[in-house]
Design an enzyme around this catalytic site. Structure first.
Site, PDB file in Angstrom:
ATOM      1  N   ASP A 176       7.618  -2.172  -8.398  1.00 34.18           N
ATOM      2  CA  ASP A 176       6.515  -2.748  -9.152  1.00 34.18           C
ATOM      3  C   ASP A 176       6.400  -2.005 -10.491  1.00 34.18           C
ATOM      4  OD1 ASP A 176       4.313  -4.319  -9.691  1.00 34.18           O
ATOM      5  OD2 ASP A 176       2.910  -2.936  -8.767  1.00 34.18           O
ATOM      6  N   ASP A 203       1.641  -2.360  -3.289  1.00 29.77           N
ATOM      7  CA  ASP A 203       0.371  -1.653  -3.129  1.00 29.77           C
ATOM      8  C   ASP A 203      -0.738  -2.513  -2.538  1.00 29.77           C
ATOM      9  OD1 ASP A 203      -0.035  -3.358  -5.226  1.00 29.77           O
ATOM     10  OD2 ASP A 203      -0.744  -1.851  -6.649  1.00 29.77           O
ATOM     11  N   ASP A 212       1.289  -7.756  -0.500  1.00 32.23           N
ATOM     12  CA  ASP A 212       2.675  -7.279  -0.567  1.00 32.23           C
ATOM     13  C   ASP A 212       3.241  -7.006   0.819  1.00 32.23           C
ATOM     14  OD1 ASP A 212       2.835  -7.292  -3.354  1.00 32.23           O
ATOM     15  OD2 ASP A 212       1.932  -5.308  -3.502  1.00 32.23           O
TER      16      ASP A 212
END
Length: 918
Positions: free
Chosen positions: A312, A573, A577
């Site tokens: 990410d 996070d 996800d």
């Protein structure tokens, strides 16, 4: 809401501490249930594997089948085998338990907090302590700690996409329900808890999906294959012994059985599951020092083989903190860069700042300068209509003149400007804004005017455009070096972000990742016809990253990368996800991740940034090398024992005492346990289990060591070389099975078998790579014990007799002479058989997709859950059954009805508890 207060017997002043403790007993803690393992069954599980079954079978042979011919059962071997099994199981159990407890303690330290009103005062407690009836408070950025009904709401917007499937944040007002796990995106709220733990909306969904932890892990499959190799080797020679010793040599029942026990006890690498378990457990504790908590212990082994890391951007590659890039500030008047930044800071809040005001004021050397030397007369905060902020102030450093500054969207500000505005200036501004946009930088215009009167609301002389600021989320200071380190380790880093494509490209350029990135829509639309990529898979492998992704895109990216033969790690996070984290070979929850992400991940980071991941990759490769070294050693010892003693039985009718093989196994295990702390050189490329190579090394070393023992016995039995040169007493001349001859062979096998570990653990000559102090001390202690047993072990029950110091010295010298060519055996195997295996492997691969480096991509299975339980969070097991991120969707009416039912059920539980108490 009045009914809710009545049902839950609560007031706006909150519960008392005493009542809260009472309700914990009624409703339980506010967390999802974890599966509690039976400690005894967990201990026994270390004895429940194919290798242990053979040893348990050998124990039964010793106690049940060894009766007859006027002799008692083989109690010594039976007790020895049982003790060996218990010792191995205890060590594995304790180490894994310690690692599990350490992980649990670290995870508990990350427990989410909640602000709750108790006894009329606000205090912070762990979310697990909340009960129905509590009054809680949360604001922008907080996670709702339990299902609650709002009793106060100021401009509240909640992101509950992971729970209900609603893609946009939902506005909430007084009386609405906020769900546990949803994130407050805007405003401040107070609510009454109406449901906790498994009774929450998410808790019920997690309970419905059940548990799915029955798949076989990657490491377990490797262990099974190594175990099968050992079992086939043992079974082959056991069958040969049965045929030769009984059919050809007509051995008595008991004598033949004793020979079979030697192969069964000595050939089984009984410590293998324990050694690997201890290695992983110790490795998990070492990784924890780098702020990486391993929640699935076998993920360490898979992390060593990761070839692609999908990371990410926000908060991982970048700081997640907006910043003004002073190097790109555009000035349009006599103001310089510092002056433009100071004016923008004047036009910003210094208290209760939003993200933009905060980053603007943050450009000043000292935030106090935003109000230093001026007197604030009037301030207009940002609002969605005006899209700008404005300050009117008295400049004490300029004779007390009234001035006005504003900052905001470029289109709004340029329209506002009337002074010194020309078409050339407008064209220049437009070009600068477009340049910023191409680079993914947000533009913020700044204007200024002098106030003509003495009142704050007096008109000014017209705003003049003075500058243009660029706002971006800067990369972390250590990120570029970390990415370089990852690439040096053979791991390709791909950025996967929900941000705009332009921002992703700019970040990629700054980090050296590259700007060859695609929008998420290509995952659905595929490559353009006639473009450079024929398939979507080629495009994914060629890309440096993807922008504008949603959770389902992350899942698809991971799935396709795995389908092309790569082990893939994914960072995340949020609760949304979880499907991608669960699908990835190694799911990594970054610092600050939600409970749901932590639950679905295999590794949880407690420190921000990517550097921790690279530390973890490096550490996992160290651990992998330790495991591989032991695997080669275990296979070699199996071949060495079964081939050596079978040939000695066939050639000389040599009956080695099975109890002495047990002693060798115990000493070996004690030494090998220290491999978990050994100093090793990690691979510079992703690791993989090539078991054909492991078996080839094992067979090569095993046959060489067999030769060392056969040669010693042949010289000792057929010549008088040792007696003539060293004046030792003769052995085995009149009796092949002389007890002293047994002791000599025992000592030779015990010493050189353990010395083999120094060869298997090294890449070059074994004396050039220093082992750990623990391994060296354990080896020396084991050899000292072996020599003491040889010098003083007059054990008639197992047909051995102590030998003289001269014979002990002969054995030591013999083993030293045979040890040094072991390195030569390693190099010969590398150049011949191993090279041939690698060549055959490459030649046998069919043409397929290649990556950007021209390397072939082969298909592999996705991550399998391990047999080790994830003891830290029920959510991990729940996420595995969501099958790609399916979401629970409910209409607003259904949600309202669900909220009422929750309040009624909690109230009913309180009534029942009160009735029982009465």
């Amino acid at each position: 809401m009045e009914e809710v207060f009545q049902l839950l017997q609560a007031t706006e002043g909150g519960l008392t501490e005493a009542e809260a403790q009472n309700r914990i007993g009624i409703f339980g803690p506010n967390k999802l249930e974890e599966k509690k393992e039976n400690v005894f069954l967990q201990f026994l599980s270390f004895m429940w594997n194919p290798l242990s079954w053979v040893m348990e079978g050998a124990a039964l042979v010793a106690i049940a089948l060894s009766n007859g011919e006027g002799e008692p059962p083989d109690w010594q071997d039976f007790v020895g085998i049982i003790l060996l099994l218990l010792v191995n199981s205890t060590i594995g159990f304790v180490e894994e338990r310690n690692a599990g407890n350490a992980v649990k303690a670290l995870m508990d330290s990350l427990a989410p907090k909640a602000k709750v009103k108790r006894d009329g005062n606000w205090k912070e407690v762990e979310s697990a302590e909340l009960v129905p009836g509590d009054i809680v408070s949360f604001k922008h950025g907080d996670i709702c700690p339990a299902d609650c009904r709002l009793i106060e709401a100021v401009d509240v917007s909640m992101d509950q996409a992971a729970l209900t499937g609603e893609s946009l944040p939902q506005g909430k007002k007084v009386g609405d329900e906020c769900f546990s796990g949803s994130t407050c995106k805007q405003g401040e709220a107070e609510g009454m808890v109406i449901s906790t733990g498994p009774n929450t909306f998410f808790g019920r969904a997690a309970t419905l999906v059940g548990q799915d932890n029955d798949q076989t892990g990657h490491l377990q499959m490797v262990l099974a294959k190594i175990g099968s190799f050992c079992l086939v080797s043992i079974g082959t020679f056991v069958l040969l012994e049965i045929l030769v010793l009984y059919a050809a040599y007509h051995y008595s029942y008991r004598r033949g059985l004793d020979n079979l026990l030697v192969l069964l006890i000595g050939g089984i690498p009984i410590a293998m599951p324990t050694v690997l378990s201890v290695t992983l457990a110790v490795g998990a504790q070492q990784l924890a020092k780098h702020k990486a908590i391993v929640t699935r212990i076998t993920a360490i082994e898979e992390l060593a083989g990761v070839t692609i890391l999908c990371s990410d951007k926000t908060g991982t590659l970048t700081t997640n903190k907006l910043t003004i890039d002073k190097g790109t500030v555009k000035c349009y008047s006599h103001w310089d860069v510092e002056g433009v930044c100071l004016l923008a800071a004047y036009a910003s809040r210094t208290e209760n700042q939003d993200a933009i005001d905060g980053c603007v004021v943050g450009t000043l050397p000292d935030p106090k300068q935003a109000r230093e030397g001026i007197k604030l007369l009037d301030f207009r905060p940002f609002n969605p209509v005006d899209k700008r902020t404005e300050i009117t102030y008295r400049d004490d450093r300029d004779g007390g003149k009234l001035k006005r500054a504003t900052k905001g969207m470029t289109g709004i500000i340029i329209e506002l400007c009337t002074r010194n505005k020309t078409s050339e200036l407008e064209d220049r501004l437009e070009a600068d804004v477009e340049d910023f946009a191409r680079r993914g930088l947000r533009a913020l215009a700044v204007a200024y005017e002098d106030v003509m009167g003495d009142q704050p609301d007096s008109e000014g002389n017209g705003f003049e455009l003075v500058g243009l600021l660029s706002i971006f989320d800067p990369p972390r200071s250590d990120t570029k070096k970390t990415i370089d380190d990852a690439m040096a380790l053979g791991v390709k880093v791909k950025m996967v972000t929900g941000d705009q494509l332009a921002i992703a490209k700019e970040t990629g350029r700054r980090l050296g990742l590259g700007d060859h990135m695609y929008p998420a829509k290509v995952l659905k639309d595929g490559p353009e016809a006639g473009g450079k990529h024929a398939t979507l898979d080629e495009m994914i492998m060629d890309a440096d990253g993807f922008a504008g992704v949603f959770p389902e895109h992350k899942f698809e990216i991971v799935k396709r990368i795995q389908g092309l033969g790569h082990l893939c790690a994914m960072t995340g996070d949020g609760a949304n996800d979880a499907p991608a984290l669960s699908r990835a070979n190694v799911g990594i929850a970054v610092e600050g991740a939600t409970d749901a992400a932590r639950g679905a991940a295999d590794i949880v980071l407690t420190e921000p940034g990517l550097s921790t991941i690279v530390h973890a990759i490096y550490g996992s490769r160290v651990i992998f090398q330790r495991m591989r070294n032991y695997a080669v050693y275990a296979c070699a010892v199996t071949i060495r024992i079964v081939v050596c003693f079978a040939i000695m039985a066939f050639g000389w009718k040599f009956d080695f005492p099975s109890f002495m093989v047990l002693i060798i196994a115990v000493l070996n295990d004690g030494t090998i346990m220290t491999l978990s702390l050994d100093r090793v050189l990690p691979s510079t490329t992703p690791d993989e289990w090539n078991l054909t190579e492991v078996f080839a090394y094992g067979i090569g070393y095993g046959l060489y060591l067999t030769g060392s023992t056969l040669a010693l016995y042949a010289v000792m039995h057929h010549t008088d070389f040792f007696e003539r040169r060293f004046h030792v007493n003769p052995v085995t001349k009149g009796d092949v099975n002389d007890p002293q001859g047994h002791m000599i062979i025992y000592l030779q096998v015990a010493i050189i078998s353990q010395a083999l570990i120094f060869v298997t653990r090294s890449h070059g000559p074994s004396w050039t790579e220093r082992p750990s102090v623990a391994l060296m001390l354990a080896f020396c202690l084991a050899q000292f014990i072996s020599s003491i047993i040889a010098g003083f072990g007059n054990w008639g029950f197992t047909d051995v007799h102590s030998i003289s110091g001269g014979w002990i010295g002969i054995v030591w010298v013999w083993n030293i002479v045979w040890y040094f060519p072991l390195d030569l055996v390693k190099f010969i195997l590398k150049r011949t058989i191993i090279a041939y295996i690698q060549k055959r492997r490459r030649a046998g691969q069919a043409p397929a997709l290649v990556d950007e480096h021209g390397e072939r991509l082969q298909r592999t299975a996705s991550r399998h859950e391990s047999l080790y339980s994830n003891r830290t969070n029920f959510l991990a097991r729940a996420a595995n059954r969501l099958k790609g991120g399916q979401k629970v969707s409910m209409s607003r009416n259904e949600l309202s009805r669900f909220s009422s039912i929750q309040a009624q059920q909690s109230g009913a539980a309180l009534q029942r508890a009160s009735s029982r108490a009465a």
